[in-house]
Design a protein around this motif. Structure first.
Motif, PDB file in Angstrom:
ATOM      1  N   VAL A 106      -2.407   3.897  -3.546  1.00  0.00           N
ATOM      2  CA  VAL A 106      -2.366   2.778  -4.481  1.00  0.00           C
ATOM      3  C   VAL A 106      -2.175   1.485  -3.697  1.00  0.00           C
ATOM      4  CG1 VAL A 106      -1.119   1.713  -6.397  1.00  0.00           C
ATOM      5  CG2 VAL A 106      -1.374   4.208  -6.313  1.00  0.00           C
ATOM      6  N   LEU A 107      -3.055   0.518  -3.916  1.00  0.00           N
ATOM      7  CA  LEU A 107      -2.910  -0.822  -3.358  1.00  0.00           C
ATOM      8  C   LEU A 107      -2.619  -1.743  -4.523  1.00  0.00           C
ATOM      9  CD1 LEU A 107      -3.103  -2.736  -0.908  1.00  0.00           C
ATOM     10  CD2 LEU A 107      -5.518  -3.034  -1.463  1.00  0.00           C
ATOM     11  N   VAL A 114      -9.149  -0.693   3.739  1.00  0.00           N
ATOM     12  CA  VAL A 114      -7.994  -0.570   4.609  1.00  0.00           C
ATOM     13  C   VAL A 114      -8.418   0.395   5.719  1.00  0.00           C
ATOM     14  CG1 VAL A 114      -5.643   0.331   4.824  1.00  0.00           C
ATOM     15  CG2 VAL A 114      -6.315  -0.897   2.752  1.00  0.00           C
ATOM     16  N   VAL A 115      -8.219  -0.013   6.956  1.00  0.00           N
ATOM     17  CA  VAL A 115      -8.497   0.856   8.090  1.00  0.00           C
ATOM     18  C   VAL A 115      -7.137   1.237   8.669  1.00  0.00           C
ATOM     19  CG1 VAL A 115      -9.663   1.077  10.305  1.00  0.00           C
ATOM     20  CG2 VAL A 115     -10.645  -0.383   8.521  1.00  0.00           C
ATOM     21  N   THR A 130       5.304   3.446   2.113  1.00  0.00           N
ATOM     22  CA  THR A 130       4.840   2.170   1.568  1.00  0.00           C
ATOM     23  C   THR A 130       4.798   1.119   2.671  1.00  0.00           C
ATOM     24  OG1 THR A 130       5.813   2.705  -0.580  1.00  0.00           O
ATOM     25  CG2 THR A 130       5.238   0.405  -0.194  1.00  0.00           C
ATOM     26  N   TRP A 131       3.627   0.527   2.854  1.00  0.00           N
ATOM     27  CA  TRP A 131       3.439  -0.581   3.780  1.00  0.00           C
ATOM     28  C   TRP A 131       3.625  -1.889   3.030  1.00  0.00           C
ATOM     29  CZ3 TRP A 131       0.457   3.719   4.715  1.00  0.00           C
ATOM     30  CH2 TRP A 131       0.238   4.083   6.049  1.00  0.00           C
ATOM     31  N   LEU A 157       0.881  -1.170   0.000  1.00  0.00           N
ATOM     32  CA  LEU A 157       0.000   0.000   0.000  1.00  0.00           C
ATOM     33  C   LEU A 157       0.909   1.208   0.000  1.00  0.00           C
ATOM     34  CD1 LEU A 157      -2.752   1.457   0.303  1.00  0.00           C
ATOM     35  CD2 LEU A 157      -2.415   1.290   2.794  1.00  0.00           C
ATOM     36  N   LYS A 158       0.765   2.017  -1.031  1.00  0.00           N
ATOM     37  CA  LYS A 158       1.578   3.226  -1.154  1.00  0.00           C
ATOM     38  C   LYS A 158       0.638   4.409  -0.959  1.00  0.00           C
ATOM     39  CE  LYS A 158       4.794   5.437  -4.309  1.00  0.00           C
ATOM     40  NZ  LYS A 158       5.426   5.384  -5.627  1.00  0.00           N
ATOM     41  N   ILE A 159       0.994   5.282  -0.005  1.00  0.00           N
ATOM     42  CA  ILE A 159       0.122   6.390   0.345  1.00  0.00           C
ATOM     43  C   ILE A 159       0.984   7.633   0.608  1.00  0.00           C
ATOM     44  CG2 ILE A 159       0.045   5.771   2.771  1.00  0.00           C
ATOM     45  CD1 ILE A 159      -2.964   6.481   2.718  1.00  0.00           C
TER      46      ILE A 159
END
Length: 187
Positions: free
Chosen positions: A181-182, A157-158, A135-136, A84-86
């Protein structure tokens, strides 16, 4: 002899073609809705804001963010990796943010008073100190989403801040370049 050489070349070409088709593909889940809830504004929704917030006070969440994505199309055993990029817009207080799964779409009208109950299992976390892209590793999250949403249901996603962190992320109402972006690899 020439006949066998041509057959060997054709056989190798077929093997190469089949091997390349069997490789992993990158799948990007479309972000449909993002919002957050705020304990100080129990009846207010924040689905149209230019940022989504996560905050905690004395270890308790006071703002929780929801990012809802299109339905899952893969089985958990088909997923090899995910992220997950945020984009982090602001950091009032740095700290850790943890991912949880809500196995449905969180509507942009959700409030603190009526927020959905999400899964209690933490599925990844990251320490955030500054603005910019983060990024996770979301592999565990996407695999769990595939289990819970195997029939194509949307999922969310929480994001929950730990300790006393307070961080804002770019929302889909902002620039297209800063949209979350996931993405996952599947075969």
């Amino acid at each position: 002899m020439r006949y066998y050489a041509i057959r060997a070349i054709i056989a190798l070409a077929c093997i190469f073609l089949l091997a390349s088709c069997a490789g992993a593909v990158k799948v990007t889940s479309a972000l449909h809705i993002d919002t957050y809830t705020d304990a100080e504004n129990e009846d207010q929704s924040f689905g149209e804001e230019s940022a989504v917030w996560v905050s905690s006070h004395m270890g308790e969440p006071v703002r929780i963010a929801y990012l809802s994505f299109a339905g899952m199309t893969k089985l958990p055993e088909q997923i090899s990796s995910a992220n997950l990029k945020i984009y982090v817009k602001g950091v009032e207080r740095p700290g850790k943010v943890t991912l949880y799964l809500y196995d449905n779409a969180a509507m942009n009208t959700v409030t603190w008073a009526d927020q959905p109950e999400y899964d209690s299992q933490a599925l990844g976390s990251i320490e955030i100190q500054e603005t910019g892209w983060q990024t996770w590793d979301a592999t565990d999250f996407v695999k769990k989403a595939a289990v819970e949403c195997s029939e194509g249901c949307p999922f969310s996603v929480v994001l929950v801040a730990d300790e006393d962190a307070s961080i804002s992320f770019a929302s889909q109402e902002g620039s297209e370049e800063e949209k979350a972006v996931l993405q996952y690899e599947a075969f």
